[in-house]
Design an enzyme around this catalytic site. Structure first.
Site, short mmCIF file in Angstrom:
data_model
loop_
_atom_site.label_atom_id
_atom_site.label_comp_id
_atom_site.label_asym_id
_atom_site.label_seq_id
_atom_site.Cartn_x
_atom_site.Cartn_y
_atom_site.Cartn_z
N GLN A 1 -10.08 -0.50 -0.64
CA GLN A 1 -11.49 -0.46 -0.27
C GLN A 1 -12.26 -1.62 -0.88
O GLN A 1 -11.74 -2.38 -1.72
CB GLN A 1 -12.09 0.86 -0.72
CG GLN A 1 -11.99 1.10 -2.22
CD GLN A 1 -12.38 2.52 -2.62
OE1 GLN A 1 -13.38 2.73 -3.31
NE2 GLN A 1 -11.60 3.51 -2.17
N HIS B 1 -16.71 -2.70 -1.81
CA HIS B 1 -18.12 -2.32 -1.79
C HIS B 1 -18.98 -3.55 -1.50
O HIS B 1 -18.67 -4.65 -1.98
CB HIS B 1 -18.54 -1.70 -3.12
CG HIS B 1 -17.65 -0.60 -3.58
ND1 HIS B 1 -17.49 0.58 -2.89
CD2 HIS B 1 -16.82 -0.51 -4.66
CE1 HIS B 1 -16.63 1.36 -3.53
NE2 HIS B 1 -16.20 0.71 -4.61
N GLU C 1 -19.12 -2.09 -10.07
CA GLU C 1 -18.61 -0.99 -10.87
C GLU C 1 -17.66 -1.52 -11.94
O GLU C 1 -17.25 -2.70 -11.91
CB GLU C 1 -17.89 0.04 -9.99
CG GLU C 1 -16.67 -0.50 -9.25
CD GLU C 1 -16.11 0.51 -8.25
OE1 GLU C 1 -16.82 1.45 -7.86
OE2 GLU C 1 -14.94 0.34 -7.86
N HIS D 1 -9.92 -3.49 -3.76
CA HIS D 1 -9.29 -2.77 -4.86
C HIS D 1 -8.84 -1.38 -4.45
O HIS D 1 -9.25 -0.85 -3.41
CB HIS D 1 -10.26 -2.64 -6.04
CG HIS D 1 -11.50 -1.84 -5.71
ND1 HIS D 1 -12.63 -2.41 -5.15
CD2 HIS D 1 -11.78 -0.51 -5.82
CE1 HIS D 1 -13.54 -1.47 -4.97
NE2 HIS D 1 -13.05 -0.30 -5.36
N ARG E 1 -13.62 1.47 3.57
CA ARG E 1 -12.17 1.61 3.48
C ARG E 1 -11.50 0.55 4.36
O ARG E 1 -11.84 0.41 5.54
CB ARG E 1 -11.71 2.99 3.94
CG ARG E 1 -12.10 4.11 3.01
CD ARG E 1 -11.34 5.40 3.35
NE ARG E 1 -11.99 6.55 2.74
CZ ARG E 1 -12.82 7.36 3.37
NH1 ARG E 1 -13.09 7.16 4.65
NH2 ARG E 1 -13.37 8.37 2.75
#
Length: 299
Positions: A80, A82, A99, A158, A178
């Site tokens: 996936q 972001h 993150e 990642h 995804r």
């Protein structure tokens, strides 16, 4: 004010059983427990204060810029990515998502998929997805151990591998695209949705952004700074039983017990429990037992 949190529990197709020891001792949670949202004001996963008031309500209109989760895997997560703030704002009316991960436990040979291998281009990744190849073979696989830290900027492709338990601190956003899901079914028996077009828009294909050093890798099993960005800074505190540490706090801070038991202003926090510290500039953290603590401060 110290606000101990009741996390939002999330069943996932890849979740494990370790977190149930701490979060579901009575065995009432149905399904594999993949994530516990320890400190969260996202509408689809609010953490609660002990009086059952949501953290969002308790903050009285103040904006929380981060979200903290425990994650435990029995299977691989989807591959996936972001988006950053700009893309997420345009396409999702939401924030992007940076993150970071701090590894708490890992089985032998367990690891993460992080960044593309050398010479993997956008065209090569697209070809692999369309032809049904095992997309994980195009990513770097990194064996992990307790104390490893990785910062995952928006745009980084990642996946957390099976057999890993970690704590994640992220920008307060729920947007995930995804890329590939191991050709498996979801908990409902159907394939989970992929978001290939949007993912290809946001993946950072620059070779320098797919190297280990780009992800601020370090192994930290003592006190020290993990990372600092525009939304939060995260620090590890390691204390011996009886030790005291004065915490300088600002904005909305969180205390997450990774090991042991501590008190903060007479509020006891046990292993795998979390608390939000509101409207306090400094506090004394006292270790009841040998302890490891994650301290997250809003920027």
């Amino acid at each position: 004010m110290i606000l101990k949190q009741i996390p939002h529990l999330v069943s996932t197709v890849w979740g494990g059983e370790k977190l149930k020891k701490y979060k579901d001792p009575e065995g009432s949670f149905d399904g594999p427990l993949g994530e516990t949202w320890e400190v969260s004001t996202l509408e689809n996963g609010l953490s609660l204060c002990e009086n059952k008031q949501s953290l969002e309500e308790a903050l009285e209109g103040k904006i929380l810029t981060y979200l903290i989760k425990f994650i435990d895997t029995n299977k691989n997560l989807s591959i996936q990515v972001h988006p950053d703030n700009e893309y997420a704002h345009i396409h999702e009316d939401a924030l992007g998502k940076d993150e970071c991960w701090y590894i708490l436990d890992a089985e032998n040979n367990a690891g993460i998929y992080l960044g593309l291998k050398d010479e993997v281009t956008k065209e090569r990744l697209q070809e692999a997805i369309e032809s049904g190849e095992n997309v994980n073979e195009l990513l770097n696989f990194i064996n992990v151990q307790k104390g490893d830290f990785f910062n995952i900027p928006a745009g980084s492709i990642h996946a957390i591998g099976e057999g890993v338990t970690l704590v994640e601190v992220q920008q307060s956003s729920g947007v995930t695209y995804r890329v590939w899901d191991w050709n498996r079914m979801g908990l409902d028996g159907k394939p989970r949705e992929l978001h290939v077009k949007k993912a290809m828009d946001v993946i950072n294909f620059k070779p320098s952004a797919n190297k280990l050093e780009y992800f601020q890798y370090k192994n930290l099993d003592s006190s020290g700074l993990l990372t600092s960005n525009n939304y939060f800074n995260a620090r590890i505190k390691v204390l011996k039983a009886g030790d005291e540490s004065v915490l300088s706090l600002n904005g909305i801070s969180s205390i997450v017990m990774l090991e042991g038991t501590c008190e903060i202003d007479d509020t006891e926090i046990n292993e795998y429990e979390s608390a939000v510290v509101k409207d306090i500039e400094s506090a004394i953290l006292k270790a009841i037992t040998d302890s490891k603590v994650l301290v997250v401060k809003q920027i």
